[in-house]
Scaffold this motif. Structure first.
Motif, PDB file in Angstrom:
ATOM      1  N   THR A 147       0.818  -1.217   0.000  1.00  0.00           N
ATOM      2  CA  THR A 147       0.000   0.000   0.000  1.00  0.00           C
ATOM      3  C   THR A 147       0.851   1.266   0.000  1.00  0.00           C
ATOM      4  OG1 THR A 147      -1.453   1.303   1.452  1.00  0.00           O
ATOM      5  CG2 THR A 147      -0.095  -0.313   2.525  1.00  0.00           C
ATOM      6  N   GLU A 149       0.327   3.370   1.999  1.00  0.00           N
ATOM      7  CA  GLU A 149       0.464   3.714   3.427  1.00  0.00           C
ATOM      8  C   GLU A 149       1.864   3.387   3.952  1.00  0.00           C
ATOM      9  OE1 GLU A 149      -2.424   3.840   6.265  1.00  0.00           O
ATOM     10  OE2 GLU A 149      -4.129   3.841   4.897  1.00  0.00           O
ATOM     11  N   ARG A 173      -2.777   3.606  13.131  1.00  0.00           N
ATOM     12  CA  ARG A 173      -2.742   3.040  11.771  1.00  0.00           C
ATOM     13  C   ARG A 173      -1.606   2.025  11.614  1.00  0.00           C
ATOM     14  NH1 ARG A 173      -5.559   7.255   8.282  1.00  0.00           N
ATOM     15  NH2 ARG A 173      -5.123   5.995   6.448  1.00  0.00           N
ATOM     16  N   TYR A 176      -1.661  -1.567  10.286  1.00  0.00           N
ATOM     17  CA  TYR A 176      -1.800  -1.712   8.834  1.00  0.00           C
ATOM     18  C   TYR A 176      -0.525  -1.275   8.111  1.00  0.00           C
ATOM     19  CZ  TYR A 176      -3.890  -1.291   4.169  1.00  0.00           C
ATOM     20  OH  TYR A 176      -4.170  -1.422   2.828  1.00  0.00           O
ATOM     21  N   PHE A 204      -2.310   2.498  -4.554  1.00  0.00           N
ATOM     22  CA  PHE A 204      -2.839   3.777  -4.056  1.00  0.00           C
ATOM     23  C   PHE A 204      -4.369   3.732  -4.165  1.00  0.00           C
ATOM     24  CE2 PHE A 204       0.752   6.886  -3.666  1.00  0.00           C
ATOM     25  CZ  PHE A 204       1.781   5.990  -3.883  1.00  0.00           C
ATOM     26  N   ASN A 205      -5.033   4.551  -3.347  1.00  0.00           N
ATOM     27  CA  ASN A 205      -6.503   4.521  -3.190  1.00  0.00           C
ATOM     28  C   ASN A 205      -7.250   4.094  -4.453  1.00  0.00           C
ATOM     29  OD1 ASN A 205      -5.234   6.463  -1.295  1.00  0.00           O
ATOM     30  ND2 ASN A 205      -7.312   6.536  -0.471  1.00  0.00           N
ATOM     31  N   GLY A 216     -16.633   2.837   4.845  1.00  0.00           N
ATOM     32  CA  GLY A 216     -15.932   3.882   5.614  1.00  0.00           C
ATOM     33  C   GLY A 216     -14.893   4.624   4.797  1.00  0.00           C
ATOM     34  N   ARG A 217     -14.527   4.099   3.619  1.00  0.00           N
ATOM     35  CA  ARG A 217     -13.544   4.831   2.811  1.00  0.00           C
ATOM     36  C   ARG A 217     -14.242   5.996   2.128  1.00  0.00           C
ATOM     37  NH1 ARG A 217     -10.042  -0.110   0.300  1.00  0.00           N
ATOM     38  NH2 ARG A 217     -11.908  -1.341   0.692  1.00  0.00           N
ATOM     39  N   VAL A 218     -13.436   6.957   1.704  1.00  0.00           N
ATOM     40  CA  VAL A 218     -14.029   8.249   1.376  1.00  0.00           C
ATOM     41  C   VAL A 218     -14.941   8.196   0.140  1.00  0.00           C
ATOM     42  CG1 VAL A 218     -12.033   9.148   0.045  1.00  0.00           C
ATOM     43  CG2 VAL A 218     -13.541  10.711   1.230  1.00  0.00           C
ATOM     44  N   ASN A 221     -18.132   6.356   1.030  1.00  0.00           N
ATOM     45  CA  ASN A 221     -18.929   7.185   1.957  1.00  0.00           C
ATOM     46  C   ASN A 221     -19.664   8.289   1.211  1.00  0.00           C
ATOM     47  OD1 ASN A 221     -18.238   5.852   4.256  1.00  0.00           O
ATOM     48  ND2 ASN A 221     -17.176   7.558   5.230  1.00  0.00           N
ATOM     49  N   PHE A 222     -18.930   9.059   0.373  1.00  0.00           N
ATOM     50  CA  PHE A 222     -19.552  10.218  -0.294  1.00  0.00           C
ATOM     51  C   PHE A 222     -20.661   9.771  -1.247  1.00  0.00           C
ATOM     52  CE2 PHE A 222     -15.686  13.382   0.010  1.00  0.00           C
ATOM     53  CZ  PHE A 222     -15.835  13.407   1.394  1.00  0.00           C
ATOM     54  N   VAL A 234     -16.809  15.611   5.168  1.00  0.00           N
ATOM     55  CA  VAL A 234     -15.394  15.857   4.856  1.00  0.00           C
ATOM     56  C   VAL A 234     -14.632  15.979   6.179  1.00  0.00           C
ATOM     57  CG1 VAL A 234     -13.737  17.488   3.855  1.00  0.00           C
ATOM     58  CG2 VAL A 234     -15.887  17.009   2.681  1.00  0.00           C
ATOM     59  N   GLN A 240      -6.424  17.795   2.707  1.00  0.00           N
ATOM     60  CA  GLN A 240      -5.587  16.603   2.510  1.00  0.00           C
ATOM     61  C   GLN A 240      -5.932  16.004   1.148  1.00  0.00           C
ATOM     62  OE1 GLN A 240      -8.167  16.846   4.552  1.00  0.00           O
ATOM     63  NE2 GLN A 240      -9.029  14.908   5.205  1.00  0.00           N
ATOM     64  N   MET A 276      -9.895  16.451  -0.434  1.00  0.00           N
ATOM     65  CA  MET A 276     -11.166  15.800  -0.079  1.00  0.00           C
ATOM     66  C   MET A 276     -12.355  16.737  -0.295  1.00  0.00           C
ATOM     67  SD  MET A 276     -10.274  12.823   0.293  1.00  0.00           S
ATOM     68  CE  MET A 276      -8.953  13.193  -0.832  1.00  0.00           C
ATOM     69  N   ASP A 302      -3.748  10.928   9.936  1.00  0.00           N
ATOM     70  CA  ASP A 302      -4.253  10.898   8.557  1.00  0.00           C
ATOM     71  C   ASP A 302      -3.213  11.534   7.624  1.00  0.00           C
ATOM     72  OD1 ASP A 302      -6.174  10.518   6.517  1.00  0.00           O
ATOM     73  OD2 ASP A 302      -6.709  12.645   6.639  1.00  0.00           O
ATOM     74  N   ARG A 306      -1.016  12.553  -0.858  1.00  0.00           N
ATOM     75  CA  ARG A 306      -0.670  11.246  -1.418  1.00  0.00           C
ATOM     76  C   ARG A 306      -0.883  11.271  -2.931  1.00  0.00           C
ATOM     77  NH1 ARG A 306      -3.923   6.540   1.132  1.00  0.00           N
ATOM     78  NH2 ARG A 306      -2.571   6.763   2.935  1.00  0.00           N
TER      79      ARG A 306
HETATM   80  O1  LIG Z   1      -4.511   3.639  -0.875  1.00  0.00           O
HETATM   81  C1  LIG Z   1      -3.897   3.378   0.126  1.00  0.00           C
HETATM   82  O2  LIG Z   1      -2.733   3.189   0.156  1.00  0.00           O
HETATM   83  C2  LIG Z   1      -4.650   3.230   1.430  1.00  0.00           C
HETATM   84  O3  LIG Z   1      -5.681   4.160   1.330  1.00  0.00           O
HETATM   85  C3  LIG Z   1      -6.784   4.081   2.125  1.00  0.00           C
HETATM   86  O4  LIG Z   1      -6.549   4.808   3.339  1.00  0.00           O
HETATM   87  P1  LIG Z   1      -7.040   6.322   3.311  1.00  0.00           P
HETATM   88  O5  LIG Z   1      -6.413   7.066   2.184  1.00  0.00           O
HETATM   89  O6  LIG Z   1      -6.894   6.907   4.647  1.00  0.00           O
HETATM   90  O7  LIG Z   1      -8.566   6.109   2.922  1.00  0.00           O
HETATM   91  P2  LIG Z   1      -9.937   6.752   3.286  1.00  0.00           P
HETATM   92  O8  LIG Z   1     -10.469   6.221   4.567  1.00  0.00           O
HETATM   93  O9  LIG Z   1     -10.760   6.579   2.086  1.00  0.00           O
HETATM   94  O10 LIG Z   1      -9.615   8.288   3.541  1.00  0.00           O
HETATM   95  C4  LIG Z   1      -9.145   9.136   2.515  1.00  0.00           C
HETATM   96  C5  LIG Z   1      -9.261  10.588   2.986  1.00  0.00           C
HETATM   97  O11 LIG Z   1     -10.634  10.920   3.032  1.00  0.00           O
HETATM   98  C6  LIG Z   1     -10.971  11.482   4.277  1.00  0.00           C
HETATM   99  N1  LIG Z   1     -12.368  11.082   4.565  1.00  0.00           N
HETATM  100  C7  LIG Z   1     -12.703   9.794   4.777  1.00  0.00           C
HETATM  101  C8  LIG Z   1     -14.012   9.446   4.983  1.00  0.00           C
HETATM  102  C9  LIG Z   1     -14.992  10.443   5.005  1.00  0.00           C
HETATM  103  O12 LIG Z   1     -16.213  10.197   5.201  1.00  0.00           O
HETATM  104  N2  LIG Z   1     -14.613  11.711   4.797  1.00  0.00           N
HETATM  105  C10 LIG Z   1     -13.321  12.059   4.567  1.00  0.00           C
HETATM  106  O13 LIG Z   1     -13.040  13.256   4.378  1.00  0.00           O
HETATM  107  C11 LIG Z   1      -9.936  10.963   5.264  1.00  0.00           C
HETATM  108  O14 LIG Z   1      -9.749  11.866   6.322  1.00  0.00           O
HETATM  109  C12 LIG Z   1      -8.712  10.864   4.379  1.00  0.00           C
HETATM  110  O15 LIG Z   1      -8.030  12.073   4.374  1.00  0.00           O
HETATM  111  C13 LIG Z   1      -7.252   2.658   2.219  1.00  0.00           C
HETATM  112  O16 LIG Z   1      -8.347   2.522   2.988  1.00  0.00           O
HETATM  113  C14 LIG Z   1      -6.167   1.709   2.580  1.00  0.00           C
HETATM  114  O17 LIG Z   1      -6.615   0.393   2.505  1.00  0.00           O
HETATM  115  C15 LIG Z   1      -5.123   1.823   1.546  1.00  0.00           C
HETATM  116  O18 LIG Z   1      -4.065   0.989   1.857  1.00  0.00           O
END
Ligand SMILES: O=C(O)[C@H]1O[C@H](OP(=O)(O)OP(=O)(O)OC[C@H]2O[C@@H](n3ccc(=O)[nH]c3=O)[C@H](O)[C@@H]2O)[C@H](O)[C@@H](O)[C@@H]1O
Ligand SMILES: NC(=O)c1ccc[n+]([C@@H]2O[C@H](COP(=O)([O-])OP(=O)(O)OC[C@H]3O[C@@H](n4cnc5c(N)ncnc54)[C@H](O)[C@@H]3O)[C@@H](O)[C@H]2O)c1
Length: 346
Positions: A147, A149, A173, A176, A204-205, A216-218, A221-222, A234, A240, A276, A302, A306
């Motif tokens: 990842t 990450e 985190r 993971y 990447f995402n 729960g991922r962004v 969720n949206f 957000v 970010q 975001m 967070d 990226r």
């Molecule tokens: O691609 C990757 O390498 C990693 O990315 C994600 O981790 P993350 O980027 O934190 O994923 P999200 O939970 O989707 O969050 C992305 C951004 O959106 C924001 N977010 C999330 C959820 C939400 O409802 N609103 C919101 O603004 C978070 O604060 C964060 O800045 C994945 O969930 C990991 O499995 C993966 O390894």
């Protein structure tokens, strides 16, 4: 064998990988490529299975414990003579005879990987160790889905594979991101010590149909919030950034990496970068202009930015993403509408 160099440092010599099954070279037996996909009932895994099953020479075995995945994602293959689905937890040893292993098993959404962090780290460490042991026993090539990450909250932007990252080893985190870092270490140690053929993708995402609706991922969720008419949440500060890759591009990159000659690690992701807030505005505009955008508290550690440097993927795999975010979101909207039972207004 380890050997000592003149300056006293220990060096390792690579051994050739163990021989594949004799059936692969048999004159009269038209053997198929047997491919194991761990975590194949999940989001990326099930799309990968669809693609692998298109090739009639492939037999696909999925193992999954259904923590975040579901049989429903694989329903079109259940009962197919070239397909087998096994309920199995990768933290336990597995005995199967295969030629390739795509090792994806691991919860990916932060809310799920943080739910039972000890289990997440066991999945990354013991799970990867078990799959490497299997690869060693049967002479299989193994690909790990690592990842972005591993770069933590990166201080270099965009992130090339040569960057070692900025990771908190004791944060929420870490199960993971540190877990995946150890998994990468294990992959290279098995490669150097036992000659295992390894491939490492730093994903990447990624987004697309079949993501869990309450994942729960962004992006999920949206889209779910926009379809339910709820505010888009957000997380602060909203500046970010992330770079979103459509799942069909991801699957194409993973297969090219497995079939190619490079161990990696190779970044696979879409370099198009969005804050975001920009993502929320795009979802609002495309799906439901009536919803509000609401700022909510963020979670610790967070990453603030990226974006993949995909020079290596372009040069070594001839790969680059084709689907732009604005073109990918409508495919996901269609899938979420079906599953949520929300039809499009005429
Ligand atoms: O691609 C990757 O390498 C990693 O990315 C994600 O981790 P993350 O980027 O934190 O994923 P999200 O939970 O989707 O969050 C992305 C951004 O959106 C924001 N977010 C999330 C959820 C939400 O409802 N609103 C919101 O603004 C978070 O604060 C964060 O800045 C994945 O969930 C990991 O499995 C993966 O390894
Ligand atoms: N989707 C992304 O944006 C992203 C980004 C970077 C890396 N990855 C990696 O790609 C892989 C797949 O991610 P995804 O988005 O499809 O997630 P997902 O949660 O949809 O899929 C993970 C699958 O692994 C299974 N699983 C979890 N723990 C297991 C265990 N101990 N034994 C057996 N099966 C287990 C789950 O049930 C699920 O089917 C993961 O390794 C993840 O770390 C994904």
């Amino acid at each position: 064998m380890a050997a000592n160099s003149s300056n006293g440092e220990q060096q390792t010599t690579s051994k050739p990988p163990p021989l594949p099954s004799p059936l692969r070279f048999s004159k009269f037996f038209q053997s198929n490529m047997r491919i194991l996909v761990t975590g194949g009932a999940g989001f990326i895994g099930s799309h990968l299975v669809d693609k692998l099953m298109e090739n009639e020479k492939n037999e696909v075995i999925v193992v999954d414990n259904y923590f975040t995945g579901s049989k429903d994602n694989l329903r079109k293959w259940i009962g197919h003579p070239r397909f087998e689905l096994i309920r199995h937890d990768v933290t336990e040893p597995l005995l199967v005879e295969v030629d390739q292993i795509y090792h994806l098993a691991c919860p990916a959404s932060p809310i799920f990987y943080k739910y039972n962090p000890v289990k997440t780290i066991k999945t990354n460490v013991i799970g990867t160790l078990n799959m490497l042991g299997l690869a060693k026993r049967v002479g299989a090539r193994i690909l790990l889905t690592s990842t972005s990450e591993v770069y933590g909250d990166p201080l270099i932007h965009p992130q090339p594979e040569s960057y070692w990252g900025n990771v908190n080893p004791i944060g929420v985190r870490s199960c993971y991101d540190e877990g995946k870092r150890v998994a990468e270490t294990l992959m290279f140690d098995y490669h150097r010590q036992h000659g295992i053929e390894i491939r490492i993708a730093r994903i990447f995402n990624t987004y697309g149909p079949r993501m869990n609706i309450d994942d729960g991922r962004v992006v999920s969720n949206f889209i779910a919030q926009a379809l339910r008419g709820e505010p888009l949440t957000v997380q602060k500060p909203g500046t970010q950034t992330r770079s979103f890759c459509y799942v069909s591009d991801m699957v194409d990159g993973l297969i090219r990496l497995m079939e190619g000659e490079n161990t990696g690690p190779i970044n696979i992701g879409n370099p198009g970068e969005f804050t975001m807030l920009e993502l929320a505005e795009t979802v609002k505009e495309l799906i439901n202009p009536d919803v509000e955008i609401k700022m909510v508290e963020n979670t610790p550690d967070d990453p603030r930015q990226r974006k993949p440097d995909i020079t290596k993927a372009k040069e070594l795999l001839g790969w680059e993403p084709k689907v732009k975010l604005r073109d990918g979101l409508p495919f996901m909207e269609e899938d979420f509408r079906l599953r949520l039972g929300v039809s499009k207004k005429k």
